[in-house]
Design an enzyme around this catalytic site. Structure first.
Site, short mmCIF file in Angstrom:
data_model
loop_
_atom_site.label_atom_id
_atom_site.label_comp_id
_atom_site.label_asym_id
_atom_site.label_seq_id
_atom_site.Cartn_x
_atom_site.Cartn_y
_atom_site.Cartn_z
N PHE A 410 47.23 7.30 32.25
CA PHE A 410 46.15 8.31 32.07
C PHE A 410 46.51 9.79 32.04
O PHE A 410 45.96 10.56 32.31
CB PHE A 410 44.86 8.16 33.12
CG PHE A 410 44.69 6.73 33.45
CD1 PHE A 410 43.97 5.66 32.24
CD2 PHE A 410 44.30 6.53 35.46
CE1 PHE A 410 44.12 4.46 32.36
CE2 PHE A 410 44.19 4.87 35.88
CZ PHE A 410 43.82 4.24 34.33
N CYS A 411 47.96 9.51 31.89
CA CYS A 411 48.93 11.53 31.90
C CYS A 411 48.76 11.97 33.07
O CYS A 411 49.29 13.27 33.33
CB CYS A 411 48.46 12.04 30.73
SG CYS A 411 48.04 12.32 29.42
N ASN A 412 48.51 10.90 34.29
CA ASN A 412 48.60 11.63 35.43
C ASN A 412 49.34 10.98 36.73
O ASN A 412 49.25 10.14 37.27
CB ASN A 412 47.23 11.15 35.91
CG ASN A 412 46.88 12.18 37.31
OD1 ASN A 412 47.64 11.94 38.46
ND2 ASN A 412 45.25 12.87 37.92
N GLY A 504 47.24 9.96 25.66
CA GLY A 504 45.93 9.56 25.89
C GLY A 504 45.41 10.78 27.12
O GLY A 504 46.31 10.48 28.06
#
Ligand SMILES: Cc1ncc(COP(=O)(O)O)c(C=O)c1O
Length: 505
Positions: A410-412, A504
């Site tokens: 989640f791009c984290n 994403g």
């Protein structure tokens, strides 16, 4: 083969089960009854979900738009003649009025006084964050402090900070709740030299764990001589941000996360007090009052225009006001309460899932109750032998049931690394593979380093969610009881699709 009679009986049985489930849910979360307008909207405004048989559980990725938003925007486009706002002709002026009206509406929505804040239209939250990275006067002696829990578009600002000689420090998270380590944070704040250009960046709500980080950090950072960049992208779809109460220097948001339509517009709110210390690295069409080739110079426009490069997404901007008004019709607090009820029910039920041998079926990353958390739940499934079930296969099975969830990191990456117990050594073991390293490749690397996962499953509920959605997901989840091996051989997921996951949000 089931007969029509049998399948109708089966459907009736499932509906009865769901009714019983709803009764128990409403008894545990009675405030759901105050959110009935959203059940009505599900039938009138969001009927396409049921018409298409879709269970949408990726509101942290993107919100859904209502019918009325589309109708209102199309009506405005059909009946108006609108030109590029950079001119002074009648159609341009009409467009300028609509843009400025929306800008003012946005400030009002966030309770931001125009004496204190300006609102800049950007392409998305990442565009807003990049503007801060480019223009903030990072320098040697200064500090960029950021939390492990951050979207990559906030992590990426560290490259601007480092290039200009500022020190970069990450604030760690505590396990298992994935909240900020306040003791370490205090120490880091105290180590920052006052009187320098120091910036502290954190998300109001985590897009990984759903944790709501306390907004009193803003005052604490100010007291220690740091400016504050608040990433509110995952917070504002279900919570109210009141900028008369908290006053970060910068706020980044993406509107499609709040109300689904339009995509391609975000905002950066900038506190006026900090404007004079920002330095844009270039000028562009629309950002200058005057520029000359032979005079070899330019004068930037004052305020927001200096940050809006080229032509803004002007025809879509009025749809932002419509979207904000749509949220106001039901009230953000009602939305927040509704998603709190569904999140609580999901957490209760996921935690009670057990294999026949009594072993838990899921591990949840982050808080397991609804205190100081939003409607994002991230988890992995485990087999009765406590081995991780591959989330890529689970996503594929969910897809087959018309359930849209999210998998990956989640791009984290920071929150994911802490949640999944990945160490600096694990990460370095992957990084040495060079620029071709992808998530699937990294998964292979760490499989040799213990029963660890890189990546998880994220479900998130929002404004159009109803009980049937979360109920269907729980039925799906319960199907993994006593499953040890999911047949990864049948997975159609391929290495390229991971790029989609990585890009994403
Ligand atoms: C907390 C957070 N910040 C920033 C972003 C980036 O938003 P965008 O991709 O719209 O630029 C996201 C997207 O998911 C997010 O969840």
């Amino acid at each position: 083969m089931t007969t029509t009679f049998e399948s109708t009986a089966q459907q009736r049985y499932e509906l009865d089960q769901m009714d019983d489930g709803y009764t128990a849910f409403a008894a545990s979360y009675p405030s759901i009854n105050q959110t009935r307008l959203l059940d009505e909207w599900r039938q009138t405004q969001y009927s396409r979900l049921d018409a298409n048989g879709q269970v949408y559980l990726d509101y942290t990725g993107g919100g859904l738009y209502s019918e009325s938003q589309l109708v209102e925007h199309m009506q405005m486009l059909r009946t108006s003649v609108l030109g590029n706002p950079h001119s002074a002709n009648p159609t341009s002026l009409a467009m300028t009025d609509l843009v400025e009206d929306t800008r003012n509406y946005m400030l009002q929505y966030f309770n931001a006084s125009p004496d204190e804040y300006i609102a800049v239209f950007t392409a998305n939250a990442s565009g807003a964050l990049k503007l801060v990275g480019e223009a903030y006067p990072f320098d040697p002696g200064g500090h960029y402090v950021l939390t492990f829990d951050n979207h990559n578009s906030v992590n990426g600002i560290r490259e601007f900070a480092r290039t200009r000689g500022a020190q970069v420090t990450y604030v760690p998270l505590t396990k298992p709740e994935l909240r900020l380590d306040r003791t370490k944070l205090d120490d880091i704040f105290k180590s920052v030299a006052t009187g320098q250009n120091n910036l502290f960046a954190f998300p109001a709500q985590s897009n990984f764990s759903g944790v709501k980080h306390p907004l009193d950090l803003i005052d604490q950072a100010h007291d220690n001589g740091l400016d504050v960049l608040l990433d509110a992208a995952a917070f504002v779809p279900t919570s109210h941000l009141d900028l008369s109460v908290v006053k970060p220097e910068f706020v980044a948001i993406s509107f499609y996360k709040m109300f689904g339509y339009p995509t391609g517009i975000g905002a950066l709110l900038i506190r006026k007090a900090v404007l004079q210390k920002l330095k844009r690295p270039w000028f562009a069409g629309g950002t200058v009052n005057f520029a000359s080739v032979q005079g070899n110079g330019y004068y930037l426009s004052p305020n927001e225009a200096a940050f809006e490069d080229g032509t803004i997404n002007y025809l879509n901007i009025p749809a932002i006001k419509t979207g904000l008004q749509h949220l106001e019709k039901v009230g953000i607090d009602t939305i927040g309460e509704r998603v709190r009820c569904f999140t609580g029910w999901l957490l209760d039920n996921l935690l009670s899932l057990r294999h026949s041998n009594g072993k838990p079926m899921v591990r949840i990353y982050g808080p397991t109750d609804t205190k100081m958390r939003g409607a994002t739940v991230t988890l992995n499934f485990y087999g009765p032998d406590e081995r991780l079930l591959d989330y890529r296969r689970i996503e594929e099975l969910a897809n087959a049931e018309g359930i849209s969830l999210r998998t990956g990191c989640f791009c984290n990456p920071g929150a994911g690394e802490i949640a999944e117990g990945l160490t600096a050594e694990d990460m370095m073991a992957g990084m040495i593979h060079g620029p071709d390293l992808s998530l699937p490749h990294f998964l292979q690397v760490i499989q040799h380093r213990g029963n660890k996962s890189a990546g998880a499953i994220r479900i998130s509920v929002g404004l159009a969610t109803n009980f049937a959605d979360v109920y269907r997901f729980m039925n799906f989840a319960a199907g993994f009881r006593d499953q040890n091996n999911l047949n990864i051989g049948e997975v159609t997921f391929d290495i390229q699709s991971c790029r989609v996951i990585r890009d994403g949000s």
